[in-house]
Motif scaffolding. Structure first.
Motif, PDB file in Angstrom:
ATOM      1  N   CYS A  26      -5.198  -8.378   4.752  1.00 49.08           N
ATOM      2  CA  CYS A  26      -4.853  -9.124   5.964  1.00 49.08           C
ATOM      3  C   CYS A  26      -3.463  -8.782   6.495  1.00 49.08           C
ATOM      4  O   CYS A  26      -2.628  -8.214   5.799  1.00 49.08           O
ATOM      5  CB  CYS A  26      -4.934 -10.620   5.702  1.00 49.08           C
ATOM      6  SG  CYS A  26      -3.695 -11.233   4.553  1.00 49.08           S
ATOM      7  N   ASN A  85      -1.281  -6.653  -1.129  1.00 50.07           N
ATOM      8  CA  ASN A  85      -1.591  -6.856   0.298  1.00 50.07           C
ATOM      9  C   ASN A  85      -1.103  -5.679   1.130  1.00 50.07           C
ATOM     10  O   ASN A  85       0.048  -5.250   0.980  1.00 50.07           O
ATOM     11  CB  ASN A  85      -0.910  -8.139   0.814  1.00 50.07           C
ATOM     12  CG  ASN A  85      -0.825  -8.146   2.337  1.00 50.07           C
ATOM     13  OD1 ASN A  85       0.215  -7.845   2.916  1.00 50.07           O
ATOM     14  ND2 ASN A  85      -1.925  -8.438   2.987  1.00 50.07           N
ATOM     15  N   GLY A  90       0.808  -1.219   0.000  1.00 49.03           N
ATOM     16  CA  GLY A  90       0.000   0.000   0.000  1.00 49.03           C
ATOM     17  C   GLY A  90       0.839   1.265   0.000  1.00 49.03           C
ATOM     18  O   GLY A  90       0.365   2.334  -0.351  1.00 49.03           O
ATOM     19  N   PRO A 107      17.112  -2.969   0.851  1.00 50.85           N
ATOM     20  CA  PRO A 107      16.931  -1.718   0.109  1.00 50.85           C
ATOM     21  C   PRO A 107      17.430  -0.505   0.886  1.00 50.85           C
ATOM     22  O   PRO A 107      17.704  -0.591   2.086  1.00 50.85           O
ATOM     23  CB  PRO A 107      15.417  -1.637  -0.027  1.00 50.85           C
ATOM     24  CG  PRO A 107      14.918  -2.252   1.243  1.00 50.85           C
ATOM     25  CD  PRO A 107      15.891  -3.340   1.611  1.00 50.85           C
ATOM     26  N   LYS A 115      15.603  -9.347  10.547  1.00 46.36           N
ATOM     27  CA  LYS A 115      16.120  -9.186   9.182  1.00 46.36           C
ATOM     28  C   LYS A 115      17.267 -10.157   8.905  1.00 46.36           C
ATOM     29  O   LYS A 115      17.428 -10.625   7.768  1.00 46.36           O
ATOM     30  CB  LYS A 115      16.558  -7.738   8.945  1.00 46.36           C
ATOM     31  CG  LYS A 115      15.397  -6.750   8.895  1.00 46.36           C
ATOM     32  CD  LYS A 115      14.314  -7.158   7.886  1.00 46.36           C
ATOM     33  CE  LYS A 115      13.390  -6.029   7.480  1.00 46.36           C
ATOM     34  NZ  LYS A 115      12.295  -6.497   6.607  1.00 46.36           N
TER      35      LYS A 115
HETATM   36  N1  LIG Z   1      13.017   2.138   3.422  1.00 47.31           N
HETATM   37  C1  LIG Z   1      14.231   1.612   3.594  1.00 47.31           C
HETATM   38  O1  LIG Z   1      15.287   2.260   3.366  1.00 47.31           O
HETATM   39  C2  LIG Z   1      14.367   0.200   4.060  1.00 47.31           C
HETATM   40  C3  LIG Z   1      15.654  -0.240   4.406  1.00 47.31           C
HETATM   41  C4  LIG Z   1      15.820  -1.561   4.781  1.00 47.31           C
HETATM   42  C5  LIG Z   1      14.733  -2.428   4.786  1.00 47.31           C
HETATM   43  N2  LIG Z   1      13.489  -1.966   4.462  1.00 47.31           N
HETATM   44  C6  LIG Z   1      12.375  -2.919   4.489  1.00 47.31           C
HETATM   45  O2  LIG Z   1      11.601  -2.754   3.311  1.00 47.31           O
HETATM   46  C7  LIG Z   1      10.241  -3.056   3.602  1.00 47.31           C
HETATM   47  C8  LIG Z   1       9.334  -1.899   3.176  1.00 47.31           C
HETATM   48  O3  LIG Z   1       9.625  -0.761   3.948  1.00 47.31           O
HETATM   49  P1  LIG Z   1       9.133   0.714   3.568  1.00 47.31           P
HETATM   50  O4  LIG Z   1      10.279   1.594   3.815  1.00 47.31           O
HETATM   51  O5  LIG Z   1       8.469   0.695   2.239  1.00 47.31           O
HETATM   52  O6  LIG Z   1       8.062   0.956   4.742  1.00 47.31           O
HETATM   53  P2  LIG Z   1       6.582   1.594   4.723  1.00 47.31           P
HETATM   54  O7  LIG Z   1       6.252   1.860   6.137  1.00 47.31           O
HETATM   55  O8  LIG Z   1       6.526   2.726   3.758  1.00 47.31           O
HETATM   56  O9  LIG Z   1       5.674   0.421   4.152  1.00 47.31           O
HETATM   57  C9  LIG Z   1       5.429  -0.744   4.879  1.00 47.31           C
HETATM   58  C10 LIG Z   1       4.023  -1.209   4.587  1.00 47.31           C
HETATM   59  O10 LIG Z   1       3.819  -2.456   5.268  1.00 47.31           O
HETATM   60  C11 LIG Z   1       2.486  -2.453   5.762  1.00 47.31           C
HETATM   61  N3  LIG Z   1       2.361  -3.385   6.878  1.00 47.31           N
HETATM   62  C12 LIG Z   1       2.840  -3.207   8.154  1.00 47.31           C
HETATM   63  N4  LIG Z   1       2.526  -4.264   8.888  1.00 47.31           N
HETATM   64  C13 LIG Z   1       1.825  -5.111   8.109  1.00 47.31           C
HETATM   65  C14 LIG Z   1       1.251  -6.390   8.325  1.00 47.31           C
HETATM   66  N5  LIG Z   1       1.292  -6.980   9.528  1.00 47.31           N
HETATM   67  N6  LIG Z   1       0.631  -6.998   7.292  1.00 47.31           N
HETATM   68  C15 LIG Z   1       0.558  -6.406   6.070  1.00 47.31           C
HETATM   69  N7  LIG Z   1       1.077  -5.181   5.831  1.00 47.31           N
HETATM   70  C16 LIG Z   1       1.717  -4.554   6.838  1.00 47.31           C
HETATM   71  C17 LIG Z   1       2.223  -1.026   6.162  1.00 47.31           C
HETATM   72  O11 LIG Z   1       0.841  -0.744   6.234  1.00 47.31           O
HETATM   73  C18 LIG Z   1       2.952  -0.243   5.078  1.00 47.31           C
HETATM   74  O12 LIG Z   1       2.082   0.120   4.031  1.00 47.31           O
HETATM   75  C19 LIG Z   1      10.170  -3.369   5.085  1.00 47.31           C
HETATM   76  O13 LIG Z   1      10.237  -4.760   5.280  1.00 47.31           O
HETATM   77  C20 LIG Z   1      11.411  -2.711   5.639  1.00 47.31           C
HETATM   78  O14 LIG Z   1      11.846  -3.312   6.819  1.00 47.31           O
HETATM   79  C21 LIG Z   1      13.285  -0.666   4.114  1.00 47.31           C
END
Ligand SMILES: NC(=O)c1ccc[n+]([C@@H]2O[C@H](COP(=O)([O-])OP(=O)(O)OC[C@H]3O[C@@H](n4cnc5c(N)ncnc54)[C@H](O)[C@@H]3O)[C@@H](O)[C@H]2O)c1
Length: 308
Positions: free
Chosen positions: A70, A35, A14, A192, A166
């Motif tokens: 979900c 999802n 989302g 990422p 992680k």
């Molecule tokens: N942004 C970065 O630089 C970065 C760095 C390392 C790892 N990550 C990983 O990348 C992934 C995405 O991160 P992002 O930065 O896009 O974060 P974000 O917060 O923008 O997006 C995460 C999404 O996951 C959804 N979510 C949370 N809990 C959930 C659940 N139980 N079931 C279904 N959906 C759920 C949230 O509603 C949100 O839309 C994550 O796993 C994060 O740990 C991101």
């Protein structure tokens, strides 16, 4: 198109990185289950809005998508989502596990709930989706699993729960790669770097400013942080891993951000010492003498003691 006829489930789609991946896979022809729980940064609450917007954007561009609201932490709900994908699109070809949240505290302040919540969404959430999808992929003798780890697997201050999850996701991914490879299923992990609400938000910016003011980071480090690239730069590598062309890319860990993708030396033997006498049993006095001059020679303490 490269992913024509393929179906994909993208969790956490989302917002942020997951959203860009869902759009990218759809752009290349995949039918996508989008999802998202619609949770806040700490994993609380629900909101169908972000998920619906991504589905609408894919459909408006001529693609095929459906929403699944979900939580990835629920084994049963994830099972139903995977079944719904197979029923609607005839298969589950691609799984991208992106859903995530943060509960940041130093280990001495971290509550049991902080620990459990992060492990449930990240590590168990990955297992839930991989487990249900793997049953179908193994039978179909085809599949692509792309899991989301983080550079936090190396250890991260205030994030011992997240860091452990992680690192666990890398172990999970490499195990899946070994278990499923013979059935034509690959599993790879991504670390990422992207500006999303998880990494760049008012609270984090405030903290970075405080560190800059206290000379804990340089102006260049601060500027670098503020110029963090967007999530769209992560999506193409995920699409690549989902293609037939990546059939032999398996069990690997990649970092992706704007203008840079790299692999890691992960878990390979680096330095070693050997003992052939005394049945191979090292003596503590020998280790006191040898370790500093061999295994640890030139390797600094990653967090040396600070002066009071
Ligand atoms: N942004 C970065 O630089 C970065 C760095 C390392 C790892 N990550 C990983 O990348 C992934 C995405 O991160 P992002 O930065 O896009 O974060 P974000 O917060 O923008 O997006 C995460 C999404 O996951 C959804 N979510 C949370 N809990 C959930 C659940 N139980 N079931 C279904 N959906 C759920 C949230 O509603 C949100 O839309 C994550 O796993 C994060 O740990 C991101």
């Amino acid at each position: 198109m490269h992913l024509d006829g393929r179906s994909a489930i993208v969790t956490g789609a989302g917002r942020g990185i997951g959203k860009e991946i869902a759009l990218e896979l759809a752009r290349h022809g995949a039918e996508v289950v989008v999802n998202d729980l619609g949770a806040d940064r700490g994993g609380a609450g629900t909101d169908n809005g972000p998920d619906d917007e991504v589905v609408a954007a894919i459909q408006a561009a001529g693609g095929t998508a459906m929403a699944a609201y979900c939580s990835v932490a629920s084994y049963d709900e994830v099972g139903r989502m995977v079944a719904a994908c197979a029923e609607a699109y005839g298969s589950v070809d691609i799984v991208v596990n992106v859903a995530g949240m943060l509960r940041e505290r130093m280990v001495w302040n971290m509550t049991e709930d902080d620990w459990d919540a992060v492990i449930s969404v990240h590590l168990k959430g990955h297992f839930n989706v991989c487990h249900h999808a793997a049953k179908l992929m193994r039978t179909a003798r085809h599949g692509r699993i792309i899991n989301f780890s983080s550079d936090a697997f190396k250890g991260s201050v205030g994030q011992c729960n997240y860091s452990a999850a992680k690192a666990g996701i890398i172990g999970l991914t490499r195990s899946l790669a070994r278990e499923l490879g013979r059935y034509g299923v690959t599993a790879n992990a991504m670390c990422p770097l992207a500006a999303t609400r998880m990494t760049v938000n008012d609270k984090v910016i405030e903290g970075m400013k405080r560190r800059l003011d206290n000379a804990l980071i340089s102006q260049a480090q601060y500027d670098n942080f503020m110029a963090m690239p967007g999530p769209e730069f992560v999506a193409p590598m995920v699409a690549y891993l989902a293609t037939d062309a990546a059939a032999d890319v398996n069990g690997q860990v990649f970092h992706a951000e704007r203008g840079r993708i790299h692999t890691y030396f992960y878990g390979e033997e680096a330095r070693s010492i050997h003992k052939q006498t005394d049945g191979g049993l090292f003596d503590l006095d020998e280790l006191l003498q040898w370790v500093p001059n061999t295994l640890m020679s030139g390797i600094p303490n990653i967090a040396p003691k600070q002066d009071a």
